[in-house]
Motif scaffolding. Structure first.
Motif, mmCIF file in Angstrom:
data_model
loop_
_atom_site.group_PDB
_atom_site.id
_atom_site.type_symbol
_atom_site.label_atom_id
_atom_site.label_comp_id
_atom_site.label_asym_id
_atom_site.label_seq_id
_atom_site.Cartn_x
_atom_site.Cartn_y
_atom_site.Cartn_z
ATOM 1 N N GLU A 17 0.848 -1.202 0.000
ATOM 2 C CA GLU A 17 0.000 0.000 0.000
ATOM 3 C C GLU A 17 0.878 1.245 0.000
ATOM 4 O O GLU A 17 0.569 2.235 -0.642
ATOM 5 N N ALA A 18 1.981 1.170 0.735
ATOM 6 C CA ALA A 18 2.955 2.260 0.762
ATOM 7 C C ALA A 18 4.345 1.654 0.918
ATOM 8 O O ALA A 18 4.498 0.590 1.527
ATOM 9 N N ILE A 19 5.339 2.335 0.361
ATOM 10 C CA ILE A 19 6.730 1.877 0.448
ATOM 11 C C ILE A 19 7.618 3.086 0.728
ATOM 12 O O ILE A 19 7.405 4.158 0.167
ATOM 13 N N ALA A 34 10.792 -0.271 3.749
ATOM 14 C CA ALA A 34 9.627 -0.375 4.624
ATOM 15 C C ALA A 34 8.408 -0.578 3.725
ATOM 16 O O ALA A 34 8.210 0.174 2.762
ATOM 17 N N ILE A 35 7.617 -1.587 4.037
ATOM 18 C CA ILE A 35 6.461 -1.934 3.217
ATOM 19 C C ILE A 35 5.214 -1.948 4.096
ATOM 20 O O ILE A 35 5.165 -2.674 5.095
ATOM 21 N N VAL A 52 3.632 -2.909 9.275
ATOM 22 C CA VAL A 52 4.715 -2.414 8.439
ATOM 23 C C VAL A 52 5.869 -3.390 8.609
ATOM 24 O O VAL A 52 6.217 -3.776 9.722
ATOM 25 N N TYR A 53 6.410 -3.807 7.484
ATOM 26 C CA TYR A 53 7.571 -4.693 7.459
ATOM 27 C C TYR A 53 8.778 -3.857 7.045
ATOM 28 O O TYR A 53 8.711 -3.117 6.069
ATOM 29 N N VAL A 54 9.887 -3.974 7.788
ATOM 30 C CA VAL A 54 11.118 -3.275 7.429
ATOM 31 C C VAL A 54 12.163 -4.337 7.135
ATOM 32 O O VAL A 54 12.521 -5.123 8.016
ATOM 33 N N LEU A 55 12.621 -4.368 5.879
ATOM 34 C CA LEU A 55 13.557 -5.386 5.428
ATOM 35 C C LEU A 55 14.940 -4.794 5.289
ATOM 36 O O LEU A 55 15.120 -3.785 4.608
ATOM 37 N N GLY A 88 -0.011 1.584 8.241
ATOM 38 C CA GLY A 88 0.796 1.311 7.061
ATOM 39 C C GLY A 88 0.183 1.846 5.782
ATOM 40 O O GLY A 88 0.697 1.609 4.695
ATOM 41 N N PHE A 89 -0.908 2.610 5.897
ATOM 42 C CA PHE A 89 -1.568 3.184 4.721
ATOM 43 C C PHE A 89 -0.638 4.138 3.974
ATOM 44 O O PHE A 89 -0.669 4.217 2.759
#
Length: 186
Positions: A17-19, A34-35, A52-55, A88-89
């Motif tokens: 949805e957002a990066i 960040a996804i 939110v996932y932070v890779l 996370g929008f």
């Protein structure tokens, strides 16, 4: 040809949805991704709070592998505070605390501004006022790479992990619908 990249563990998660891309982990030499996934929660599939996932991955990871964000190692996971927050929008990266390291702002457009939980001057709860949570680089380093197993609304979640939180002042303000950053004083 084989698909490359990352995916969520189930359909309808709103993954991507957002990066935001920045060096969130304090100059480790590579940028992190960040996804936002507004509809993800393994513990409660109805009206999930979002994640939110932070890779922290090298470019070769994206070029050569496929990863399930729900189970991949080295993925930092932040969960929204309550059901239907849409955490996370929106995402924005910037140095919000002026320490020289990248920080992450996360929009949760349907977060409630609860009088009992925030420092706002409202006397009653404001449904869907929206929120923006700011995670400093130090906050992000403390975020677990394990998936939170506690119930929604308890530790660890966005409200408890973020250094700063800003809330909409009226019902349906949807604060955090869109975020951007930049050096506005130059």
């Amino acid at each position: 040809s084989e698909r490359k990249g990352v995916y969520g563990s189930a359909a309808s998660q709103g993954l991507g949805e957002a990066i935001a891309i920045a060096d969130f982990f304090d100059d480790l030499g590579t940028d992190e991704i960040a996804i936002g996934a507004v509809g993800t929660s393994p513990s409660d599939a109805t009206n999930p709070p979002g994640r939110v996932y932070v890779l922290n991955v090298p470019a070769t990871f994206i070029e050569s592998d496929v990863a399930d964000l729900a189970t991949a190692s080295g993925v930092h996971r932040i969960r929204g505070h309550e059901k239907n927050d849409f955490f996370g929008f929106s995402l924005a990266a910037g140095d919000f605390d002026k320490d020289g390291a990248a920080d992450l702002a996360v929009g949760a457009i349907y977060a409630d501004n609860k009088a009992s939980e925030t420092n706002c001057a409202n006397a009653t709860d404001l449904k869907n006022a929206g929120a923006v949570y700011v995670f400093t680089s130090a906050d992000l380093l403390c975020v677990s790479t394990a998936d939170p197993s506690s119930p929604v609304g308890s530790d660890p979640d966005a409200r408890r992990l973020a250094s700063r939180a800003f809330y909409g002042r009226r019902q349906w303000d949807e604060l955090g619908f869109s975020l951007a950053s930049g050096d506005l004083n130059h």
